[in-house]
Design a protein around this motif. Sequence first.
Motif, short mmCIF file in Angstrom:
data_model
loop_
_atom_site.label_atom_id
_atom_site.label_comp_id
_atom_site.label_asym_id
_atom_site.label_seq_id
_atom_site.Cartn_x
_atom_site.Cartn_y
_atom_site.Cartn_z
N LYS A 24 0.74 -1.13 0.00
CA LYS A 24 0.07 0.04 0.02
C LYS A 24 0.80 1.23 0.01
N LEU A 25 2.05 1.20 0.59
CA LEU A 25 2.87 2.41 0.55
C LEU A 25 4.14 2.46 0.01
N GLU A 26 4.55 3.64 -0.37
CA GLU A 26 6.02 3.57 -0.97
C GLU A 26 7.21 3.30 0.05
N GLU A 27 8.24 3.32 -0.57
CA GLU A 27 9.28 2.85 0.41
C GLU A 27 9.61 4.05 1.52
N ARG A 28 9.85 3.76 2.76
CA ARG A 28 9.90 4.95 3.72
C ARG A 28 11.20 5.81 3.79
N PRO A 29 11.43 6.94 3.46
CA PRO A 29 12.59 7.63 3.36
C PRO A 29 13.19 8.04 4.76
N LYS A 30 14.17 8.76 4.96
CA LYS A 30 14.97 8.96 6.10
C LYS A 30 14.20 10.46 6.48
N GLN A 31 14.01 10.59 7.77
CA GLN A 31 13.23 11.71 8.29
C GLN A 31 14.27 12.99 8.31
N LEU A 32 14.05 13.99 7.64
CA LEU A 32 14.82 14.93 7.47
C LEU A 32 14.91 16.08 8.53
N VAL A 33 13.67 16.39 8.93
CA VAL A 33 13.25 17.42 9.88
C VAL A 33 12.45 17.05 11.16
N LEU A 256 10.28 26.08 -0.54
CA LEU A 256 10.81 25.39 0.57
C LEU A 256 11.98 25.64 1.35
N TYR A 257 12.13 26.00 2.38
CA TYR A 257 13.19 26.48 3.46
C TYR A 257 13.47 25.53 4.65
N GLY A 258 14.63 25.38 4.99
CA GLY A 258 15.05 24.52 6.18
C GLY A 258 16.44 24.64 6.35
N LYS A 259 17.00 24.91 7.52
CA LYS A 259 18.61 25.05 7.83
C LYS A 259 19.10 23.61 7.35
N LEU A 283 9.75 14.98 3.86
CA LEU A 283 10.49 15.58 5.06
C LEU A 283 10.45 14.74 6.37
N LEU A 284 9.44 14.07 6.73
CA LEU A 284 8.96 13.54 7.93
C LEU A 284 9.23 12.21 8.10
N GLY A 285 9.71 11.58 6.66
CA GLY A 285 10.00 10.36 6.65
C GLY A 285 8.93 9.36 6.76
N LEU A 286 7.85 9.52 5.93
CA LEU A 286 6.51 8.90 5.92
C LEU A 286 6.62 8.09 4.90
N GLU A 287 5.86 6.95 4.75
CA GLU A 287 5.63 6.32 3.62
C GLU A 287 4.26 6.80 3.17
N THR A 288 4.14 7.05 1.72
CA THR A 288 3.23 7.49 1.12
C THR A 288 2.15 6.59 0.51
N PRO A 289 0.97 6.70 0.55
CA PRO A 289 0.03 5.38 -0.09
C PRO A 289 0.26 5.53 -1.48
N ARG A 290 -0.02 4.42 -2.08
CA ARG A 290 0.24 4.36 -3.62
C ARG A 290 -0.93 5.12 -4.34
N PHE A 291 -2.00 5.36 -3.43
CA PHE A 291 -3.19 5.96 -4.36
C PHE A 291 -3.12 7.39 -4.58
N TRP A 292 -2.13 8.11 -3.60
CA TRP A 292 -1.59 9.37 -3.96
C TRP A 292 -1.39 9.58 -5.03
N ARG A 293 -1.31 10.81 -5.87
CA ARG A 293 -0.64 11.03 -7.05
C ARG A 293 0.20 12.04 -6.97
N GLY A 294 0.70 12.61 -5.97
CA GLY A 294 1.62 13.54 -5.70
C GLY A 294 2.95 12.97 -5.18
N LYS A 295 3.98 13.80 -5.85
CA LYS A 295 5.42 13.07 -5.74
C LYS A 295 6.37 14.23 -4.91
N PRO A 296 7.25 13.67 -3.96
CA PRO A 296 7.91 14.75 -3.49
C PRO A 296 8.94 15.54 -4.27
N ILE A 297 9.18 16.84 -4.23
CA ILE A 297 9.97 17.61 -5.06
C ILE A 297 11.46 17.25 -4.65
#
Length: 302
Positions: A24-33, A256-259, A283-297
């Motif tokens: 159901k979910l994409e691979e979970r990335p590392k949390q950045l903030v 998008l801004y972050g130190k 950014l938060l290291g969350l897995e995203t649902p496959r039914f979402w259409r958005g993708k991280p920049i």
Amino acid sequence: MKTVLKASMVLLLLIGTFFSCNPKLEERPKQLVKHVVLIGSDGFGAYAFKKAKVPNLRRLMEEGSYSLKARSVLPSSSAVNWASMIMGSGPELHGYTEWGSKTPELPSRIIGKGNIYPTIFSLIDEQLPESKKGVSYTWGGIGYLFEKDMVDLDFNGKSDEETKDKALNFIINEKPTLSFIHFDEPDGAGHSIGHDTPEYYEAVEKIDSLIGNIINALEMNDLLDDTAIIFSSDHGGIGKGHGGKTLEEIEIPWILYGKNIPKKGKLNSSIVTYDTAATIAYLLGLETPRFWRGKPITEAFN
């Protein structure tokens, strides 16, 4: 022997196909903030940067990443795009299709635990259950677009100033994982007086000053180092309206801004409103649902 080998290969192929098609979910990335502050300004067209004095937003652009070519989904109006921004999908899937949609005119393709199309708040609720999250908004229509039982702050301010103050009090005291701050201007000025007018740019500059207040408060309370700020809008406008297909109506700023996030400057990526939710999840290291259409920049992080 050949028959057994063929049967084994077929079985392995079927197993591989099963596991590749069913997650159901994409691979979970590392949390950045640790914290994300999403700031949305209603009716803030990207064209405003040509004339308005917005030093605080320009600081975020210069020290972070940005696009003035991001686009709203169609129609280029409010509920449609605010829903897309936090639901990670367009109106074809979440079903909110009109300016003031309170419920989906088109049945949502997926219904989550909050009885609406799942937003970024439901992802945090599921994957970071101890985290605080909140929404402070001036336009009451925002209140129909998120899972109220999953947030720790649900505040509808009477003015953008009140909305900002409530949000900052929540951020400083509760240190939430996600705060969504919605400002109603400059949309009000655009509808009552007109877009691309002195009064419209005055409202834009007021929003910039409120953003300056937010940045200063985060710095003073030692929160800026672990926080990412995303600024965007739902649509622009032309004349006294919006909802059409002109670039003045559909092109919006995306910053998008972050130190702890690379300073990339102008982005080349094609950004659509629903990519904001996916970027917050990244950014938060969350897995995203496959039914979402958005993708991280991801251009902003590479």
